[in-house]
Design an enzyme around this catalytic site. Structure first.
Site, PDB file in Angstrom:
ATOM      1  N   CYS A  83      14.059  10.653   5.766  1.00 57.86           N
ATOM      2  CA  CYS A  83      13.998  10.334   7.197  1.00 57.86           C
ATOM      3  C   CYS A  83      15.354  10.501   7.855  1.00 57.86           C
ATOM      4  O   CYS A  83      15.436  10.823   9.028  1.00 57.86           O
ATOM      5  CB  CYS A  83      13.466   8.934   7.401  1.00 57.86           C
ATOM      6  SG  CYS A  83      14.407   7.741   6.494  1.00 57.86           S
ATOM      7  N   GLU A 130      10.281   1.818  10.124  1.00 61.70           N
ATOM      8  CA  GLU A 130      11.334   2.785   9.795  1.00 61.70           C
ATOM      9  C   GLU A 130      10.674   4.147   9.848  1.00 61.70           C
ATOM     10  O   GLU A 130       9.887   4.497   8.965  1.00 61.70           O
ATOM     11  CB  GLU A 130      11.860   2.448   8.397  1.00 61.70           C
ATOM     12  CG  GLU A 130      13.305   2.807   8.218  1.00 61.70           C
ATOM     13  CD  GLU A 130      13.456   4.138   7.557  1.00 61.70           C
ATOM     14  OE1 GLU A 130      13.309   5.148   8.277  1.00 61.70           O
ATOM     15  OE2 GLU A 130      13.711   4.165   6.347  1.00 61.70           O
ATOM     16  N   SER A 142       1.947   5.334  -0.573  1.00 59.48           N
ATOM     17  CA  SER A 142       1.303   6.551  -0.071  1.00 59.48           C
ATOM     18  C   SER A 142       0.352   7.131  -1.119  1.00 59.48           C
ATOM     19  O   SER A 142       0.685   7.205  -2.302  1.00 59.48           O
ATOM     20  CB  SER A 142       2.352   7.598   0.278  1.00 59.48           C
ATOM     21  OG  SER A 142       1.722   8.843   0.485  1.00 59.48           O
ATOM     22  N   THR A 187       6.315   8.624  12.733  1.00 63.47           N
ATOM     23  CA  THR A 187       6.307   7.923  14.014  1.00 63.47           C
ATOM     24  C   THR A 187       4.875   7.744  14.514  1.00 63.47           C
ATOM     25  O   THR A 187       4.520   6.685  15.049  1.00 63.47           O
ATOM     26  CB  THR A 187       7.181   8.694  15.030  1.00 63.47           C
ATOM     27  OG1 THR A 187       8.514   8.745  14.485  1.00 63.47           O
ATOM     28  CG2 THR A 187       7.233   8.020  16.384  1.00 63.47           C
ATOM     29  N   LYS A 217       0.872  -1.188   0.000  1.00 59.22           N
ATOM     30  CA  LYS A 217       0.000   0.000   0.000  1.00 59.22           C
ATOM     31  C   LYS A 217       0.904   1.232   0.000  1.00 59.22           C
ATOM     32  O   LYS A 217       1.405   1.659   1.038  1.00 59.22           O
ATOM     33  CB  LYS A 217      -0.887  -0.030   1.252  1.00 59.22           C
ATOM     34  CG  LYS A 217      -2.225   0.659   1.138  1.00 59.22           C
ATOM     35  CD  LYS A 217      -2.208   2.128   0.909  1.00 59.22           C
ATOM     36  CE  LYS A 217      -1.829   2.978   2.066  1.00 59.22           C
ATOM     37  NZ  LYS A 217      -1.634   4.408   1.665  1.00 59.22           N
ATOM     38  N   GLU A 222      10.771  16.644  13.781  1.00 62.02           N
ATOM     39  CA  GLU A 222      11.112  16.412  12.378  1.00 62.02           C
ATOM     40  C   GLU A 222      10.294  17.351  11.493  1.00 62.02           C
ATOM     41  O   GLU A 222       9.073  17.393  11.581  1.00 62.02           O
ATOM     42  CB  GLU A 222      10.783  14.963  12.018  1.00 62.02           C
ATOM     43  CG  GLU A 222      11.073  14.633  10.571  1.00 62.02           C
ATOM     44  CD  GLU A 222      10.866  13.162  10.249  1.00 62.02           C
ATOM     45  OE1 GLU A 222       9.752  12.647  10.498  1.00 62.02           O
ATOM     46  OE2 GLU A 222      11.802  12.531   9.741  1.00 62.02           O
TER      47      GLU A 222
HETATM   48  N1  LIG Z   1      10.354   8.215   7.792  1.00 63.70           N
HETATM   49  C1  LIG Z   1       9.955   8.556   6.598  1.00 63.70           C
HETATM   50  O1  LIG Z   1      10.529   8.154   5.606  1.00 63.70           O
HETATM   51  C2  LIG Z   1       8.746   9.397   6.448  1.00 63.70           C
HETATM   52  C3  LIG Z   1       8.359  10.272   7.435  1.00 63.70           C
HETATM   53  N2  LIG Z   1       7.248  11.035   7.255  1.00 63.70           N
HETATM   54  C4  LIG Z   1       6.888  11.992   8.303  1.00 63.70           C
HETATM   55  O2  LIG Z   1       5.497  11.961   8.469  1.00 63.70           O
HETATM   56  C5  LIG Z   1       4.927  13.242   8.291  1.00 63.70           C
HETATM   57  C6  LIG Z   1       3.532  13.114   7.744  1.00 63.70           C
HETATM   58  O3  LIG Z   1       3.534  12.528   6.468  1.00 63.70           O
HETATM   59  P1  LIG Z   1       2.398  11.502   6.075  1.00 63.70           P
HETATM   60  O4  LIG Z   1       2.346  11.331   4.618  1.00 63.70           O
HETATM   61  O5  LIG Z   1       1.129  11.915   6.753  1.00 63.70           O
HETATM   62  O6  LIG Z   1       3.003  10.176   6.724  1.00 63.70           O
HETATM   63  P2  LIG Z   1       2.280   8.844   7.168  1.00 63.70           P
HETATM   64  O7  LIG Z   1       3.176   8.128   8.095  1.00 63.70           O
HETATM   65  O8  LIG Z   1       0.906   9.109   7.658  1.00 63.70           O
HETATM   66  O9  LIG Z   1       2.174   8.029   5.804  1.00 63.70           O
HETATM   67  C7  LIG Z   1       2.970   6.925   5.457  1.00 63.70           C
HETATM   68  C8  LIG Z   1       2.096   5.789   4.987  1.00 63.70           C
HETATM   69  O10 LIG Z   1       1.235   5.363   6.045  1.00 63.70           O
HETATM   70  C9  LIG Z   1      -0.108   5.289   5.573  1.00 63.70           C
HETATM   71  N3  LIG Z   1      -1.025   5.495   6.700  1.00 63.70           N
HETATM   72  C10 LIG Z   1      -1.460   6.664   7.222  1.00 63.70           C
HETATM   73  N4  LIG Z   1      -2.292   6.435   8.256  1.00 63.70           N
HETATM   74  C11 LIG Z   1      -2.366   5.096   8.418  1.00 63.70           C
HETATM   75  C12 LIG Z   1      -3.036   4.233   9.336  1.00 63.70           C
HETATM   76  N5  LIG Z   1      -3.814   4.714  10.294  1.00 63.70           N
HETATM   77  N6  LIG Z   1      -2.859   2.900   9.217  1.00 63.70           N
HETATM   78  C13 LIG Z   1      -2.073   2.395   8.262  1.00 63.70           C
HETATM   79  N7  LIG Z   1      -1.426   3.149   7.352  1.00 63.70           N
HETATM   80  C14 LIG Z   1      -1.554   4.483   7.433  1.00 63.70           C
HETATM   81  C15 LIG Z   1      -0.158   6.349   4.499  1.00 63.70           C
HETATM   82  O11 LIG Z   1      -1.251   6.135   3.646  1.00 63.70           O
HETATM   83  C16 LIG Z   1       1.178   6.140   3.824  1.00 63.70           C
HETATM   84  O12 LIG Z   1       1.122   5.047   2.923  1.00 63.70           O
HETATM   85  C17 LIG Z   1       5.929  13.955   7.422  1.00 63.70           C
HETATM   86  O13 LIG Z   1       5.848  15.321   7.576  1.00 63.70           O
HETATM   87  C18 LIG Z   1       7.220  13.413   7.937  1.00 63.70           C
HETATM   88  O14 LIG Z   1       7.622  14.110   9.095  1.00 63.70           O
HETATM   89  C19 LIG Z   1       6.492  10.919   6.126  1.00 63.70           C
HETATM   90  C20 LIG Z   1       6.821  10.064   5.122  1.00 63.70           C
HETATM   91  C21 LIG Z   1       8.028   9.286   5.190  1.00 63.70           C
HETATM   92  C1  LIG Z   2      19.131   7.481   1.653  1.00 68.00           C
HETATM   93  N1  LIG Z   2      18.084   7.811   0.734  1.00 68.00           N
HETATM   94  C2  LIG Z   2      18.035   9.229   0.680  1.00 68.00           C
HETATM   95  C3  LIG Z   2      18.341   7.255  -0.564  1.00 68.00           C
HETATM   96  C4  LIG Z   2      16.838   7.196   1.153  1.00 68.00           C
HETATM   97  C5  LIG Z   2      16.351   7.575   2.492  1.00 68.00           C
HETATM   98  C6  LIG Z   2      15.210   6.729   2.911  1.00 68.00           C
HETATM   99  C7  LIG Z   2      14.173   7.401   3.720  1.00 68.00           C
HETATM  100  O1  LIG Z   2      13.998   8.611   3.682  1.00 68.00           O
HETATM  101  O2  LIG Z   2      13.465   6.653   4.404  1.00 68.00           O
END
Ligand SMILES: NC(=O)C1=CN([C@@H]2O[C@H](COP(=O)(O)OP(=O)(O)OC[C@H]3O[C@@H](n4cnc5c(N)ncnc54)[C@H](O)[C@@H]3O)[C@@H](O)[C@H]2O)C=CC1
Ligand SMILES: C[N+](C)(C)CCCC(=O)O
Length: 505
Positions: A296, A262, A189, A242, A187, A395
């Site tokens: 991240c 992650e 985003s 998170t 699934k 973040e």
């Molecule tokens: N660690 C990382 O790589 C990421 C961190 N983020 C952080 O999260 C913040 C918010 O971004 P979002 O797009 O809202 O992130 P999110 O964590 O809500 O979205 C990531 C995935 O989780 C899914 N999701 C959302 N709510 C869910 C639920 N209740 N149950 C199961 N799946 C669910 C979304 O549809 C998406 O596929 C960003 O500003 C950033 O700080 C966002 C994306 C990636």
């Molecule tokens: C390292 N990079 C930039 C290729 C991927 C980072 C992965 C992430 O944001 O979760």
């Protein structure tokens, strides 16, 4: 500027074919660099999750697993290599879709597609090597028992992935899970699903057995939540915020379902006073402005030795002014838009809160004047930051770095570790002993020395503390999708002899 492609209109990819979502709903695809709606994607709901999980389960056990889950790794490796080859064939159109969908510079999207193909190839090799790791003997201190291990696929995996590296983050999960023999429901985003849907088309082209990989797009609460709580999903792998990670872990806990998470980060880059300033400045920029800081592991806190702080910031501002901020498809673009209006507003709020808490916006902080439409934010450098400020603690996930000075090595380490997160950390210094000491002292899953962000598919990736747990990439990434079974055989001719045998009379 590159030609605008037609955005393919796809259904949900389930059981090897395309299906309209049960409720017939679709979500718009918005190009964040122009704010134009350029297509739509299906919006799956719990009904579709049921069908997709059933398809994955059926594929897992089809013919007793002979054609997939219990097939030699070498069989699965062929599919992984075929997928990698198709990604390369379609590299330019996939990169273009990724750039249009997410706002990232086309050059970055092209690099992502290289990484995607390399990841499928890498796990093809590991799938083959898995055959040689079966029946590994366990050394035992007695002779009447023999034990060995079997590494078996964990089962049906639910994967929930983010928008910052849409196809790459999906691949970090899909490639090792397929290598292991799992079947999967992915699934992606809702903010960037186009390239993941194209992966479905590629699976059809390479003849991947139906149901081995299912791709359902839709909103988190509607499609992600029923996937993470589904009783027939054996594991959930998640990358994202998170907050959502906590929800997924709670849902999975009800079924004692393993999860790997992650999550976010607030990583620090420490720069000492013995460095080549311009080289260090470029890594500092790459650490926070690459992918507009929506990474991240972004090194969003910059810690500068007080002796070089002023000179470093002067050079950082000079280099930052030189970044080409433009439509992602323009030649030479180095900073595109952020992914969505929501993310844009959130980042602006972080900047205004920093200002109101007393920090100085040394550079940037607003929409670039030459870009009237699109969710663009200038690369932003914030100084006069205290450790109680939101900008230090939370973040941002945008092109925003906050800066603090330090005097001693131990102060630098203390500041770097002053966070609930524990994903990454970086140090730049010419003193290699110091770099080694700091790599041990940082509470994070990843440490970069004299660089920030380079990611190698062979090396483990993941965090500590509230950045989650479990490791992706490398052999650790494959272990995520395997379960270890011990097989123990009694091989003596003697009876066991614990109970008194019944009388022969
Ligand atoms: N660690 C990382 O790589 C990421 C961190 N983020 C952080 O999260 C913040 C918010 O971004 P979002 O797009 O809202 O992130 P999110 O964590 O809500 O979205 C990531 C995935 O989780 C899914 N999701 C959302 N709510 C869910 C639920 N209740 N149950 C199961 N799946 C669910 C979304 O549809 C998406 O596929 C960003 O500003 C950033 O700080 C966002 C994306 C990636
Ligand atoms: C390292 N990079 C930039 C290729 C991927 C980072 C992965 C992430 O944001 O979760």
């Amino acid at each position: 500027m590159a030609a605008q492609p037609t955005i393919p209109r796809r259904g949900l990819f389930i059981g090897g074919g395309w299906r309209e979502p049960s409720l017939g709903r679709r979500l718009p695809v918005i190009n964040p660099a122009t704010e134009a709606t350029i297509g739509d994607i299906p919006a799956a709901t719990a009904e579709d999750v049921e069908i997709a999980v059933a398809a994955a389960r059926e594929a897992f056990s089809r013919d007793g697993g002979r054609h997939w889950s219990r097939a030699p790794g070498a069989v699965r490796a062929k599919f992984l290599r075929a997928i990698a080859a198709k990604i390369k064939d379609r590299q330019s159109d996939l990169a273009l879709l990724e750039a249009l969908d997410s706002g990232k510079p086309l050059d970055e999207a092209n690099g992502d597609m290289d990484d995607v193909a390399a990841c499928f190839e890498y796990y093809a090799d590991l799938a083959e090597a898995l055959d040689g790791k079966q029946r590994s003997p366990i050394s035992l201190p007695m002779e009447n028992f023999k034990s060995h291990t079997l590494k078996e696929p964990i089962g049906v995996v639910g994967m929930i992935t983010p928008w910052n590296y849409p196809l790459l983050m999906a691949t970090w999960k899909v490639a090792p899970s397929l290598a292991a023999g799992c079947t999967t429901v992915l699934k992606p985003s809702e903010l960037a699903s186009l390239t993941c849907l194209e992966l479905g088309a590629i699976c059809t082209e390479v003849g991947l057995p139906p149901g081995v990989l299912n791709i359902i797009t839709g909103l988190g609460p509607e499609a992600g939540a029923p996937l993470s709580s589904h009783p027939d999903v054996d594991k959930v792998a998640f990358t994202g915020s998170t907050e959502t990670g906590k929800r997924i872990m709670t849902a999975a806990a009800q079924m004692v379902k393993p999860v790997s998470l992650e999550l976010g980060g607030k990583s620090a880059l420490i720069v000492f006073d013995d460095v080549d300033i311009d080289k260090a400045v470029e890594w500092a920029m790459f650490g926070i402005f690459f992918n507009a800081g929506q990474v991240c592991s972004a090194t969003s806190r910059l810690l500068l030795h007080e002796k070089i702080a002023k000179q470093f910031l002067d050079r950082l501002v000079a280099w930052t002014k030189n970044i080409k901020v433009s439509d992602p498809l323009e030649e030479g673009c180095r900073l595109g838009s952020v992914v969505s209006e929501g993310q844009y507003e959130k980042i602006k709020k972080f900047i205004s809160t920093a200002r109101s808490e007393g920090a100085t916006i040394l550079y940037g902080g607003a929409r670039p004047q030459h870009l009237r439409r699109g969710f663009f934010i200038e690369p932003t450098i914030i100084t006069d930051v205290s450790t109680s400020m939101q900008i230090w603690r939370e973040e941002v996930f945008g092109p925003v770095v906050c800066v603090k000075e330090f005097r001693t090595e131990s102060e630098a380490v203390e500041l770097a570790n002053d966070t609930h997160y524990g994903l990454a950390g970086a140090v730049i210094s010419n003193d290699q002993d110091r770099c080694e000491r700091i790599s041990k002292a940082l509470h994070s899953g990843i440490v970069w020395i004299n660089c920030s962000q380079p990611t190698l598919v062979q090396a483990p990736w993941g965090g500590n503390k509230r950045s989650g747990f479990g490791r992706e990439l490398g052999e650790w990434g494959l272990e995520n999708y395997l379960t270890v079974k011990q097989v123990t055989k009694y091989c003596s001719d003697e009876p066991w002899g614990w109970y008194q045998p019944p009388s022969k009379l």
